[in-house]
Write a protein that holds these residues in place. Sequence first.
Motif, PDB file in Angstrom:
ATOM      1  N   ILE A  71       6.531  -5.709  -3.324  1.00 12.31           N
ATOM      2  CA  ILE A  71       6.693  -7.084  -3.824  1.00 12.31           C
ATOM      3  C   ILE A  71       7.187  -7.058  -5.258  1.00 12.31           C
ATOM      4  CG2 ILE A  71       5.441  -9.176  -4.476  1.00 12.31           C
ATOM      5  CD1 ILE A  71       3.707  -8.736  -1.967  1.00 12.31           C
ATOM      6  N   ASP A  72       6.601  -6.202  -6.082  1.00 14.01           N
ATOM      7  CA  ASP A  72       7.032  -6.101  -7.478  1.00 14.01           C
ATOM      8  C   ASP A  72       8.485  -5.664  -7.583  1.00 14.01           C
ATOM      9  OD1 ASP A  72       4.553  -6.918  -8.326  1.00 14.01           O
ATOM     10  OD2 ASP A  72       3.823  -4.877  -8.749  1.00 14.01           O
ATOM     11  N   SER A  73       8.872  -4.696  -6.747  1.00 17.47           N
ATOM     12  CA  SER A  73      10.264  -4.229  -6.802  1.00 17.47           C
ATOM     13  C   SER A  73      11.219  -5.315  -6.322  1.00 17.47           C
ATOM     14  CB  SER A  73      10.434  -2.959  -5.981  1.00 17.47           C
ATOM     15  OG  SER A  73      10.256  -3.230  -4.604  1.00 17.47           O
ATOM     16  N   LEU A  74      10.827  -6.098  -5.298  1.00 18.74           N
ATOM     17  CA  LEU A  74      11.679  -7.193  -4.833  1.00 18.74           C
ATOM     18  C   LEU A  74      11.774  -8.305  -5.865  1.00 18.74           C
ATOM     19  CD1 LEU A  74      10.637  -7.473  -1.077  1.00 18.74           C
ATOM     20  CD2 LEU A  74      12.811  -6.640  -2.004  1.00 18.74           C
ATOM     21  N   GLN A  75      10.697  -8.602  -6.541  1.00 17.84           N
ATOM     22  CA  GLN A  75      10.725  -9.647  -7.558  1.00 17.84           C
ATOM     23  C   GLN A  75      11.561  -9.219  -8.751  1.00 17.84           C
ATOM     24  OE1 GLN A  75       6.631 -10.529  -8.405  1.00 17.84           O
ATOM     25  NE2 GLN A  75       6.470 -12.026  -6.741  1.00 17.84           N
ATOM     26  N   SER A  76      11.510  -7.953  -9.091  1.00 20.54           N
ATOM     27  CA  SER A  76      12.292  -7.502 -10.237  1.00 20.54           C
ATOM     28  C   SER A  76      13.770  -7.395  -9.893  1.00 20.54           C
ATOM     29  CB  SER A  76      11.781  -6.147 -10.732  1.00 20.54           C
ATOM     30  OG  SER A  76      11.986  -5.168  -9.736  1.00 20.54           O
TER      31      SER A  76
END
Length: 169
Positions: A115-120
């Motif tokens: 999720i963090d990688s997709l948001q970034s």
Amino acid sequence: MDLIDQAAASDLRPLLRGPSRRILPVLVLPLVLVGSCAAGAWVWANLEDLVETPESRDVASTMSLSLEDRASLFEIKWAQQKTDDEIAELNRRIDAQRDALKEILDQITILTSRIDSLQSSTPVPSASEPPLSPPRAVSTRKRFGRSKPRGPVSVGGAPVIAEPKTAEP
């Protein structure tokens, strides 16, 4: 003169060294013998206590008990064994649940990192573009097609039949 000094020196050495070397074995050897004999006598006297096992102590103590006491003691030991088995089973289950929780935690960690990688990696809208209007919330009543009841409603939710109005005198 050298001969006199040598003779005097040679006469003193045997006198000084001789008695000290003879006294040491004479005193130490009997002390060691007496000590080892005392230790052997103590071990011989307490050999029965040293060799006796806890099981033989239990057997000797239960022989002096009455039949009812022995039966009660047997039941207590059986209950203790059963409890030990149950505790061991519970510990195995707890360990299995810990392993399952650890796997779930690992999965949550992986999903959080995704999720963090997709948001970034999501592009941020620039200031020149107008922001998209947020979608309107759809009410649950419209989605399921329920209609709102009309007219007076009772406390329980059933429609109330209106009484005909009477003329006032």
